[in-house]
Design a protein around this motif. Structure first.
Motif, mmCIF file in Angstrom:
data_model
loop_
_atom_site.group_PDB
_atom_site.id
_atom_site.type_symbol
_atom_site.label_atom_id
_atom_site.label_comp_id
_atom_site.label_asym_id
_atom_site.label_seq_id
_atom_site.Cartn_x
_atom_site.Cartn_y
_atom_site.Cartn_z
ATOM 1 N N UNK A 1 -51.448 60.681 -61.775
ATOM 2 C CA UNK A 1 -51.486 61.664 -63.022
ATOM 3 C C UNK A 1 -50.656 61.018 -64.081
ATOM 4 N N UNK A 2 -49.709 60.431 -63.832
ATOM 5 C CA UNK A 2 -48.696 59.718 -64.724
ATOM 6 C C UNK A 2 -48.565 58.294 -64.497
ATOM 7 N N UNK A 3 -48.626 57.615 -65.740
ATOM 8 C CA UNK A 3 -48.498 56.067 -65.536
ATOM 9 C C UNK A 3 -47.706 55.429 -66.845
ATOM 10 N N UNK A 4 -47.002 54.289 -66.722
ATOM 11 C CA UNK A 4 -46.318 53.714 -67.607
ATOM 12 C C UNK A 4 -45.220 54.284 -68.400
ATOM 13 N N UNK A 5 -44.329 54.912 -67.938
ATOM 14 C CA UNK A 5 -43.215 55.767 -68.495
ATOM 15 C C UNK A 5 -42.344 54.975 -69.198
ATOM 16 N N UNK A 6 -42.140 54.760 -70.389
ATOM 17 C CA UNK A 6 -41.050 53.655 -70.863
ATOM 18 C C UNK A 6 -40.445 54.183 -72.277
ATOM 19 N N UNK B 1 -31.721 50.834 -89.313
ATOM 20 C CA UNK B 1 -31.980 51.974 -89.346
ATOM 21 C C UNK B 1 -33.043 52.313 -88.474
ATOM 22 N N UNK B 2 -32.550 53.397 -87.489
ATOM 23 C CA UNK B 2 -33.713 53.775 -86.379
ATOM 24 C C UNK B 2 -34.527 54.822 -87.195
ATOM 25 N N UNK B 3 -35.890 54.429 -87.130
ATOM 26 C CA UNK B 3 -36.892 55.372 -87.652
ATOM 27 C C UNK B 3 -37.720 56.204 -86.643
ATOM 28 N N UNK B 4 -37.410 55.912 -85.376
ATOM 29 C CA UNK B 4 -38.021 56.727 -84.365
ATOM 30 C C UNK B 4 -37.479 56.090 -83.072
ATOM 31 N N UNK B 5 -37.270 57.248 -82.072
ATOM 32 C CA UNK B 5 -36.848 56.869 -80.770
ATOM 33 C C UNK B 5 -37.327 57.698 -79.715
ATOM 34 N N UNK B 6 -37.965 57.557 -78.735
ATOM 35 C CA UNK B 6 -38.571 58.138 -77.797
ATOM 36 C C UNK B 6 -38.849 57.756 -76.348
ATOM 37 N N UNK B 7 -39.539 58.723 -75.670
ATOM 38 C CA UNK B 7 -39.832 58.281 -74.175
ATOM 39 C C UNK B 7 -41.723 58.622 -74.287
ATOM 40 N N UNK B 8 -42.220 57.689 -73.851
ATOM 41 C CA UNK B 8 -43.802 57.668 -73.905
ATOM 42 C C UNK B 8 -44.222 57.439 -72.425
ATOM 43 N N UNK B 9 -45.398 58.086 -72.163
ATOM 44 C CA UNK B 9 -46.208 57.962 -70.930
ATOM 45 C C UNK B 9 -47.479 58.272 -71.065
ATOM 46 N N UNK B 10 -48.204 57.700 -70.170
ATOM 47 C CA UNK B 10 -49.890 57.970 -70.274
ATOM 48 C C UNK B 10 -50.060 58.987 -69.082
ATOM 49 N N UNK C 1 -48.680 60.752 -74.100
ATOM 50 C CA UNK C 1 -47.615 61.633 -74.690
ATOM 51 C C UNK C 1 -46.464 60.769 -75.242
ATOM 52 N N UNK C 2 -45.966 61.093 -76.203
ATOM 53 C CA UNK C 2 -44.595 60.591 -76.730
ATOM 54 C C UNK C 2 -43.595 61.765 -77.028
ATOM 55 N N UNK C 3 -42.647 61.912 -76.539
ATOM 56 C CA UNK C 3 -41.463 62.785 -76.614
ATOM 57 C C UNK C 3 -40.357 62.019 -77.599
ATOM 58 N N UNK C 4 -40.450 62.545 -78.831
ATOM 59 C CA UNK C 4 -39.683 61.906 -79.900
ATOM 60 C C UNK C 4 -38.135 62.697 -79.894
ATOM 61 N N UNK C 5 -37.147 62.093 -79.533
ATOM 62 C CA UNK C 5 -35.868 62.330 -79.680
ATOM 63 C C UNK C 5 -35.421 62.252 -81.011
ATOM 64 N N UNK C 6 -36.000 61.170 -81.741
ATOM 65 C CA UNK C 6 -35.726 61.197 -83.216
ATOM 66 C C UNK C 6 -37.191 60.993 -83.904
ATOM 67 N N UNK C 7 -37.542 61.953 -84.427
ATOM 68 C CA UNK C 7 -39.030 62.063 -85.084
ATOM 69 C C UNK C 7 -39.503 60.942 -86.013
ATOM 70 N N UNK C 8 -40.480 60.329 -85.934
ATOM 71 C CA UNK C 8 -40.988 59.241 -86.775
ATOM 72 C C UNK C 8 -41.394 60.035 -87.900
ATOM 73 N N UNK C 9 -41.293 61.318 -88.136
ATOM 74 C CA UNK C 9 -41.670 61.896 -89.477
ATOM 75 C C UNK C 9 -40.657 62.413 -90.215
#
Length: 925
Positions: A167-172, A255-264, A408-416
């Motif tokens: 169900x889930x792959x590649x969490x990084x 300057x961090x412009x985005x930071x998150x956790x991503x998985x498929x 899926x990307x869970x952004x702890x600092x939003x790229x927007x």
């Protein structure tokens, strides 16, 4: 005005007992009676029993000598049935017996208001966690899901399977950095690289995997070291992920412009059987299908519409109306979705069919709970971030939901959001020194002399209360943590289930021990007791404490003390002219644990079970353990004094990073991140060898005997703020590890202070950071700065004195306690000297009360009561607020102009400790 005397404290409390028939938990929060007799009990913090908890770890205290290490424990529900339990040791007493134990229950534990914990063999779980550990990977099997964790590479999680289906792959981890805060300047991506993977717990109820590594940019630069932990529970489809990163860049070019956790997420269903969910505020839920079958011009059929709306597999396409089934290819599929929370009061949901086409606004609201879901009738992933809106700017992204794998990307600092800008907030205003400090002759220089090296900075301190020094307001080495939950499901959960899960993620429930169990175990010393409301004065004190907790809870909300770097802290001082806290005035802005705000909240909680006190203290500790402390670099192990920015002040000190503020959180919750920080600062005293927090003070003419410290291998350690922090760090390390070196360091320091001429009236000692040896300076006069006791020293000494018997040390401390508020005549008689004492008489009443308790001295008890009331704190008028509205303020606020966080912290501790110590003395008079 109420007259507070020892008669009020002692004789009017004679009807009270230290153990009441029922302990009132969380007064004014909820009505719950937990029996305070019988075996040790734990209960759910907010009361009742939670719908969902996902598995829970908690701490339990034990009196010295009661249980040897290795004792087995069992848990029972209120009906007497056993509950499967895992146990580990978190602290031991000097005799090796258990002081604190950590425990875990599985998510299928029977839901109950409270549980009893006793000795005995634990009940095995039907499907215990199983771990397969090889040189290439870890395989964690909870009985419901199987998770593969690689030992190297980019992914924290290779894959997660449920019912033989991936169900889930590649969490990084992922993110972007750029060279300036300007949009798109020098932007490059980075991703996680693993260095170490360690199995910390292997079941049977809970498995914990710790992963450390760094982020690597496209150009191969390694930066932003991280620590992640994965938590698995027996019989669970739920995984908790905690993520901490440390900023080790250059704040002027990174300057961090985005930071998150991503998985498929592997998508197994047709697009019309795929579903997207986002939780809004409270229990609201946004729910749509990737390919919608409702609202069309032609109706596929009621059963089809109802199934899709409920998230269930729709009937076979052959059963639909042909007016829809033959035209299915004309119905667009929506691949991309986004929920963004740019601030604390507004979120936006949008979607698009695919990249290259316009975003369509779907909905908006106030405060999103931070839950999302993507999947289908045959499985998917629900995911969420704790404190989502409080830690803004945050964002949840789903991409490619119409393809074979949704991202899926869970952004702890939003790229927007604008790039993270953590540069110091001003240019120094001309306070820079003219030349290197070591080239300036400092002997005999007074602060009023124009060429004093710190003259400009000390002069600026007089107006803004900011301690500035060039290069010291750096964020290099600060950290931030995020808690994430992943739920691996075999079908799309119902709306009710997702709403309950969102609530559980946004406010994780916590099992906690009863106040009476912590009191009887004496795990946090002897300077506190359960609340007593048996006299008018004691009622006023308890009402005042409860009122202050509620007042600060409202201030957090009304003044929006939220945001990625800020949430958890409170402000230092109020500006009644502007009707706001002094957020932009030097040393009056963020509090950074000044005068032990943390301790006041924790002692309020452990004695009363006050829920809001716990939640305020928890948020504060989760903030200051990361943001207010340096975890690497030149200031490692030290914390930062109060400032407009949490890292802005040049006073980098042990008093902020002290374990005294965070021991409570670790022992009550077993939180491993807090445990990491406790260990980080175990020898933080080494840093003061290269950075003297008092450099500006004794170069002003105070303590000239230490002015040439740079010419020796020794450094200065104050007997108050420094020693209290060092002692709490060593004590915490000793009880957590049992290593004898920590006890030796503590005992040697106690003997040095006890045998010195003036004991605790010695302002500072020479200190060797390698051997931990302290030496009394020669040719000094006694002194008693008011800050000595205001960062945890009395509290930690009340514990150490009972653990290690050094009579001369206890005598030196009792002498200090007796004399600080004594008359000048008595001081001169015993010390041979008099000196100007600063204010804070009321705050020091707890020292007098402690001496009265230890020495059975009724005269001191009377004096302590009078000292406590010297500022007329217990007055009903103190609990009145004025609501300020209209054009005088942007938003309505409740204002109590007399409140400052310093006064709140010190009055609260004095109220709790002075009343407890005098009341405890009753049977000894």
């Amino acid at each position: 005005m109420l007259k507070l005397t020892r008669r009020d404290f002692v004789k009017k409390t004679s009807l009270a007992t230290s153990v009441l028939p029922f302990a009132s938990i969380g007064r004014d929060q909820f009505s719950l009676a937990i029996p305070s007799e019988g075996p040790t009990k734990v209960y759910w913090l907010e009361g009742g029993s939670p719908e969902i908890h996902g598995g829970k770890a908690f701490g339990v205290p034990w009196p010295m000598g009661l249980h040897p290490e290795g004792t087995e424990f069992t848990l029972r529900a209120t009906n007497g049935n056993q509950v499967p339990l895992q146990t580990w040791t978190t602290a031991t007493w000097p005799d090796g017996s258990l002081k604190w134990t950590g425990h875990a229950i599985a998510p299928d534990a029977p839901s109950d208001e409270y549980y009893e914990i006793t000795t005995g063999a634990p009940l095995p779980h039907a499907t215990p966690v199983h771990v397969e550990n090889t040189t290439q990977r870890l395989l964690i099997d909870t009985g419901v899901l199987q998770c593969i964790i690689p030992r190297d590479g980019n992914s924290l999680i290779s894959s997660i399977r449920r019912k033989e289906k991936t169900i889930l792959e590649g969490g990084h981890l992922c993110g972007f950095r750029q060279d300036s805060p300007d949009p798109g300047s020098g932007r490059e991506s980075f991703t996680s690289v693993l260095e170490h993977v360690r199995l910390e717990q292997s079941g049977p109820i809970r498995a914990v995997v710790k992963i450390t590594g760094y982020h690597e940019t496209e150009e191969g630069r390694r930066w932003l070291p991280f620590t992640a932990r994965l938590y698995f529970y027996a019989g669970s489809d739920d995984i908790r992920l905690t993520h901490t990163f440390v900023f080790d860049g250059d704040e002027y070019r990174d300057f961090i412009s985005a930071l998150g956790v991503r998985f498929n997420v592997v998508m197994h269903d047709e697009c019309y059987d795929r579903h997207i969910r986002f939780a809004g505020q409270e229990r609201g839920l946004w729910a749509e299908a990737v390919q919608g079958l409702t609202g069309l011009r032609r109706d596929p059929g009621m059963e089809v519409r109802e199934a899709q709306t409920a998230g269930k597999k729709v009937p076979a396409i052959e059963t639909w109306s042909k007016r829809v089934s033959t035209r299915l290819h004309w119905i667009p599929t929506w691949s991309d979705y986004s929920l963004s929370q740019p601030n604390a009061n507004g979120f936006l949901i949008k979607k698009r069919t695919r990249s290259g086409h316009a975003w369509i606004k779907a909905d908006q609201g106030g405060r999103a709970q931070g839950l999302g879901y993507v999947g289908g009738a045959s499985g998917g992933v629900a995911f969420g971030i704790r404190d989502f809106w409080k830690l803004h700017p945050t964002q949840l992204d789903i991409r490619n939901a119409a393809s074979n794998k949704a991202e899926v990307t869970m952004w702890i600092w939003s790229p927007e959001a604008p790039p993270m800008d953590i540069r110091f907030y001003h240019d120094g205003l001309g306070q820079e020194m003219e030349g290197p400090l070591d080239e300036v002759d400092i002997q005999g220089i007074e602060s009023s002399v124009p060429d004093h090296p710190y003259e400009k900075q000390l002069d600026a301190l007089e107006v803004t209360y900011e301690d500035y020094e060039e290069g010291f307001g750096s964020p290099h080495g600060i950290a931030r943590s995020t808690d994430i939950r992943l739920k691996i499901v075999d079908s799309t959960p119902s709306r009710e289930e997702l709403s309950n899960l969102a609530t559980a993620i946004s406010l994780p429930r916590q099992l906690v021990p009863r106040p009476v169990d912590m009191l009887s175990a004496k795990v946090f010393g002897t300077m506190w007791d359960l609340p007593k409301r048996t006299s008018q004065n004691l009622i006023q004190i308890e009402d005042q404490i409860d009122w202050l907790i509620q007042y600060y809870k409202k201030q957090v909300e009304q003044h929006h003390w939220f945001g990625f770097w800020d949430y958890g802290d409170v402000m230092h001082t109020y500006d009644s002219d502007r009707h706001m806290w002094r957020y932009d005035i030097g040393g009056y802005a963020w509090d950074n644990s000044e005068l032990s705000t943390d301790l006041m909240l924790w002692y309020t909680y452990i004695r009363s079970g006050n829920v809001d006190a716990f939640r305020l203290a928890e948020a504060m500790n989760r903030h200051n353990r990361d943001v207010d402390i340096y975890h690497l670099g030149r200031f490692v192990g030290l914390g930062t004094r109060h400032n407009v920015q949490h890292w802005g002040c040049s006073a980098k000190q042990l008093r902020v990073s002290t374990c005294a503020n965070r021991r409570f959180h670790y022992y009550l919750t077993t939180d491993e991140r807090t445990g990491d920080v406790l260990q980080e600062v175990a020898e933080a005293d080494k840093t003061i060898a290269s950075l003297d927090a008092h450099r500006k003070v004794y170069r002003m003419g105070r303590n000239p005997e230490f002015a040439a410290a740079s010419d020796t291998d020794l450094c200065r350690i104050s007997s108050g703020t420094d020693y209290g922090a060092v002692l709490s760090n060593w004590l915490t390390a000793w009880e957590r590890t049992g290593e004898s070196k920590y006890r030796e360091w503590i005992e040697n320091s106690m003997r040095t202070i006890g045998q010195s001429e003036y004991g605790f009236f010695t302002d500072a000692f020479w200190f060797d950071p390698e051997t931990k040896q302290m030496t009394a300076p020669e040719g000094i006069k006694p002194s008693a700065p008011h800050l000595k006791i205001m960062f945890g020293l009395p509290e930690i000494l009340s514990e150490v004195i009972e653990l290690i018997k050094v009579p001369e040390f206890e005598a030196a401390w009792l002498k200090y306690c007796r004399l600080w508020n004594a008359s000048e005549e008595q001081m001169k008689e015993e010390l041979g000297e008099t000196f100007r004492k600063p204010g804070f008489v009321s705050a020091h009443s707890r020292l007098t009360a402690y001496a009265s308790f230890k020495m059975n001295d009724s005269i001191l008890a009377d004096r302590a009561a009078e000292e406590f009331n010297s500022r007329n704190w217990i007055d009903g008028n103190k609990r009145e607020t004025v609501q300020v509205t209209g054009p005088d303020v942007l938003n309505s606020v409740d204002e109590a102009r007399w409140v400052s966080t310093n006064d709140t912290a010190q009055w609260g501790l004095s109220a709790i400790q002075t009343s407890a110590l005098i009341s405890k003395s009753l049977t000894e008079f």
